[in-house]
Each structure stands twice: as C-alpha cells, then as structure tokens.
Design a protein around this motif. Sequence first.
Motif, PDB file in Angstrom:
ATOM      1  N   UNK A 263       5.903  -5.765  11.007  1.00 53.93           N
ATOM      2  CA  UNK A 263       5.628  -5.589   9.579  1.00 53.93           C
ATOM      3  C   UNK A 263       4.232  -6.062   9.199  1.00 53.93           C
ATOM      4  N   UNK A 264       3.773  -7.168   9.776  1.00 54.64           N
ATOM      5  CA  UNK A 264       2.477  -7.711   9.383  1.00 54.64           C
ATOM      6  C   UNK A 264       1.349  -6.761   9.759  1.00 54.64           C
ATOM      7  N   UNK A 265       1.559  -5.901  10.733  1.00 56.49           N
ATOM      8  CA  UNK A 265       0.530  -4.948  11.140  1.00 56.49           C
ATOM      9  C   UNK A 265       0.623  -3.609  10.413  1.00 56.49           C
ATOM     10  N   UNK A 266       1.820  -3.230   9.964  1.00 53.74           N
ATOM     11  CA  UNK A 266       1.961  -1.913   9.342  1.00 53.74           C
ATOM     12  C   UNK A 266       1.944  -1.939   7.814  1.00 53.74           C
ATOM     13  N   UNK A 267       2.170  -3.106   7.201  1.00 50.66           N
ATOM     14  CA  UNK A 267       2.184  -3.158   5.737  1.00 50.66           C
ATOM     15  C   UNK A 267       0.849  -2.751   5.115  1.00 50.66           C
ATOM     16  N   UNK A 268      -0.316  -3.156   5.660  1.00 51.66           N
ATOM     17  CA  UNK A 268      -1.565  -2.640   5.065  1.00 51.66           C
ATOM     18  C   UNK A 268      -1.689  -1.125   5.143  1.00 51.66           C
ATOM     19  N   UNK A 269      -1.259  -0.534   6.242  1.00 52.57           N
ATOM     20  CA  UNK A 269      -1.315   0.926   6.368  1.00 52.57           C
ATOM     21  C   UNK A 269      -0.362   1.586   5.384  1.00 52.57           C
ATOM     22  N   UNK A 270       0.843   1.003   5.221  1.00 56.26           N
ATOM     23  CA  UNK A 270       1.796   1.553   4.250  1.00 56.26           C
ATOM     24  C   UNK A 270       1.254   1.446   2.831  1.00 56.26           C
ATOM     25  N   UNK A 271       0.579   0.342   2.505  1.00 56.20           N
ATOM     26  CA  UNK A 271      -0.003   0.176   1.172  1.00 56.20           C
ATOM     27  C   UNK A 271      -1.117   1.195   0.944  1.00 56.20           C
TER      28      UNK A 271
ATOM     29  N   UNK B  51      -1.057   4.162  -1.922  1.00 59.46           N
ATOM     30  CA  UNK B  51      -2.130   4.280  -2.913  1.00 59.46           C
ATOM     31  C   UNK B  51      -2.720   5.687  -2.926  1.00 59.46           C
ATOM     32  N   UNK B  52      -2.995   6.229  -1.747  1.00 58.61           N
ATOM     33  CA  UNK B  52      -3.572   7.572  -1.666  1.00 58.61           C
ATOM     34  C   UNK B  52      -2.589   8.617  -2.201  1.00 58.61           C
ATOM     35  N   UNK B  53      -1.314   8.483  -1.841  1.00 56.93           N
ATOM     36  CA  UNK B  53      -0.317   9.464  -2.268  1.00 56.93           C
ATOM     37  C   UNK B  53      -0.137   9.440  -3.786  1.00 56.93           C
TER      38      UNK B  53
ATOM     39  N   UNK C  31       4.778   0.744  -5.876  1.00 59.43           N
ATOM     40  CA  UNK C  31       5.769  -0.083  -5.176  1.00 59.43           C
ATOM     41  C   UNK C  31       6.866   0.772  -4.560  1.00 59.43           C
ATOM     42  N   UNK C  32       7.277   1.817  -5.271  1.00 56.16           N
ATOM     43  CA  UNK C  32       8.329   2.679  -4.745  1.00 56.16           C
ATOM     44  C   UNK C  32       7.855   3.412  -3.490  1.00 56.16           C
ATOM     45  N   UNK C  33       6.668   3.995  -3.541  1.00 52.39           N
ATOM     46  CA  UNK C  33       6.143   4.696  -2.364  1.00 52.39           C
ATOM     47  C   UNK C  33       5.804   3.725  -1.243  1.00 52.39           C
ATOM     48  N   UNK C  34       5.367   2.527  -1.603  1.00 53.23           N
ATOM     49  CA  UNK C  34       5.091   1.515  -0.588  1.00 53.23           C
ATOM     50  C   UNK C  34       6.354   1.151   0.186  1.00 53.23           C
ATOM     51  N   UNK C  35       7.461   1.001  -0.522  1.00 50.88           N
ATOM     52  CA  UNK C  35       8.725   0.728   0.165  1.00 50.88           C
ATOM     53  C   UNK C  35       9.140   1.868   1.078  1.00 50.88           C
ATOM     54  N   UNK C  36       8.927   3.099   0.628  1.00 54.80           N
ATOM     55  CA  UNK C  36       9.303   4.253   1.455  1.00 54.80           C
ATOM     56  C   UNK C  36       8.454   4.322   2.724  1.00 54.80           C
TER      57      UNK C  36
ATOM     58  N   UNK D  41      -1.143  -4.337  -7.408  1.00 57.64           N
ATOM     59  CA  UNK D  41      -0.336  -3.893  -6.273  1.00 57.64           C
ATOM     60  C   UNK D  41      -0.878  -4.448  -4.959  1.00 57.64           C
ATOM     61  N   UNK D  42      -2.204  -4.397  -4.775  1.00 59.31           N
ATOM     62  CA  UNK D  42      -2.792  -4.944  -3.560  1.00 59.31           C
ATOM     63  C   UNK D  42      -2.583  -6.438  -3.436  1.00 59.31           C
ATOM     64  N   UNK D  43      -2.612  -7.154  -4.576  1.00 54.81           N
ATOM     65  CA  UNK D  43      -2.361  -8.595  -4.538  1.00 54.81           C
ATOM     66  C   UNK D  43      -0.927  -8.894  -4.105  1.00 54.81           C
TER      67      UNK D  43
END
Length: 381
Positions: free
Chosen positions: A61-69, A73-75, A13-18, A106-108
């Motif tokens: 946001x609706x287009x970039x949130x999956x990429x940020x997630x 996850x990878x990081x 969640x922390x990295x997702x926000x960043x 997290x994905x949910x």
Amino acid sequence: MGRFDKYMLQQLLMLFGFFSLVLALVFWVNKAVSLLDWLMGDGQSASTFVQLTLLSLPTILVNLLPIAAFAATVYVTNRLASESELVVVQAAGYSPYRLARSVLIFGAIVGVMIAVLAHMLVPLSQRELDLRRAEITSDVTARLLTEGSFVHPVKGVTFYVRNITAAGELEDVYISNTRTEGERQGFIARKALIVKDDTGPMLLLFDGMSQVFDLEDNRLSVTRFDSFAYSLAGLLNTNPNQRRTMRSTDSVDLLSAGPALLTELNASRLEVLAEVAQRTNKAVQGLVICLVGFGALLIGGFSRFGLWRQILLAILLLVIVKSLDNGFGGAIDDDPRLWPLRYLASILAVFMALALMWKAAHPRLRPRKADAGRDTRGEAR
C-alpha cells in the motif's frame, strides 16, 4: 470549504478508494504467487500463507497509494472538464489556485495515510514478517516431513521419507548431501526420529548405513550402523537469532537510536537519517504528484476532443519525478551524506505544479496576430 470543494473532494476520495483497491489486488496477487510457491515448497499450511500475505499488504500500500491518488486526480479532473463543470466554476470567478484547494486537501489526506504506513505500520509488519519467516525456516517438521516426496530444504541437500507413523516415527529415510566440495554423502535408515537438542534439531537414524563417495579418488566408503545422530542445524541453516534491521524499526526508534541500537542495526547515523527521509518523502510525493496531475489537465481548458494530450503530459511529468527520485535514491545509497537530495524531486514537482497553474491562469500571454490584422482591416473599411 465551499460546496464545490466538498463535491470535488468527495469524487477524489471515492475514485481514490477504487483505484487503491484495484492496484492493491493486482500487486497482492503478484506477491501471493511468489509466497505460495515458497510456502508450498516448505510444506506450510494455508493459514500461514494468509498471515504472510496480510503482513505484506502495508508494504504494498505504501508504494501504490501515491499512484492511486495521481490516477484519481487525473480521472476526476478530466471528467469535470469534459462535463463543463470546471468551465462553470471558472466562469464564476474560481482561479486555478482556488480550484486546487480541494486537490491540496485530498493530497494532504493521502500524505497522512502514507506517513502512518511508512513510519509505523510498514516497520511493524516487516518485523512480524521477519519473525514468521524465521519460524518457518526453523520449522523442521513442516520443511522435511512430507511423505513420499523428495524435499530440497537447501541447495545440495535432498531428503526423503516414505511413511510417517502415528507415533511420529519416520520409515525408510534417505538423505543426500552434496554441499561438501570433493565428496557426496548419503544416509539410508529404516527408521528415524526427530528430537530437540541444545545445539539444534537432531535426526536419530536406526538400522541403516552411510555412504561417502570421494570424487577425486572415485572411492566409495560404506559404514553400517545400528543408531546414528545427524544434526539438522547445519542442514537447514536455521538462524534463531534474528537481528533488527532499519526496515523493521519505526522512525521514532530510528531517530532516538543510541549506540547500542545502531550497532545492532549495523548502520550509521547518516544512514538512519536517509531511511527516515525516504519514508517522509513518500508521504510528500503523495501530495505533490496530485497537484502536478491537476495542473497538467487544467491548462487544457475546455475541449470537445478531450484532454488526452494533457493526460499524456501528466503521465510524462509523473515519470520524470519518479525517475529523478530513483536516481537521487541511488546516489544516497552510495553516499548517505546526500540524504537531503531525497526531497529534491518533490520540490521540483511543486514548482511544476505552480508553473502549470500559472499557465492555466494566463492562457494568452500575447495577442494573436490574426485578430490584430482583422481589426486593422475593419478600421480601414
């Protein structure tokens, strides 16, 4: 949830926000540049620019949130593997499927956020954005009243005013209209006023002349006048009656749309189902691509050289999923009856994730020949 699950979920969640913040700023700046160029050309204020950019944020946001997630996850998975934390919990008995619990949660969470944006907030912001754009388009004062500058409200039309008095009078006005095929029109007036009429805004010209140049005959006609009324409705292409679109209608209204709303939207029932399926699929992809990225890095195990090969594999799988989704989207746009194909790329991503986790749970499918030969020589001795 176990302690390790909470720890990993907190990191995700922390990295997702960043990553969301960084990507949102990049996309927002790109969007703001085009908006700023358009608004400055129409003479709008800074407050209008801020309102429009804020209204465009849900769509970004609706287009970039999956990429940020996916990036989060990878990081996080790469960092846990490089610091041997994954090795420790796997040695404690955690299977790849058990490790994926925090990624699944997290994905949910990300999927729910995207669903709220796609089904509710994006249509609402798009509706307000359309209204604001319509107001800007019909704002005659902001589009034309710029002292000492040649303004081009539409292609083929030029407007100029030298000075605007405190009483609202326009001094030394010039209008050029080349939209009519075969002729050019020009109007010059010492003074002018903008008034409202039932048919739209009107420009009252005083003490001036009109010039019409016929391009075929090369003949110039000049008419002098004391007063002349010029309609600005056609000049500015104002359209006060804005029709609703599917993008500006929330999913609840789309699913319960009657014949009247479908006529207003100029869409069929199948097109409505395709639009709702597209919005739902965005939320589903927010979940499945996280599992794909996690599974791709999990098959690398522990390596002193890092998991860069697995990271490249995760990116490649993401590109494949997105490419398939775009390809199916093009087919659905051509034939809305194929709307169930919208979920096919996400279903394929689920099988990818399961296959990668199964591979991580079974790293050795067959014994190595070198070990078998070494054991045989040892027994012979």
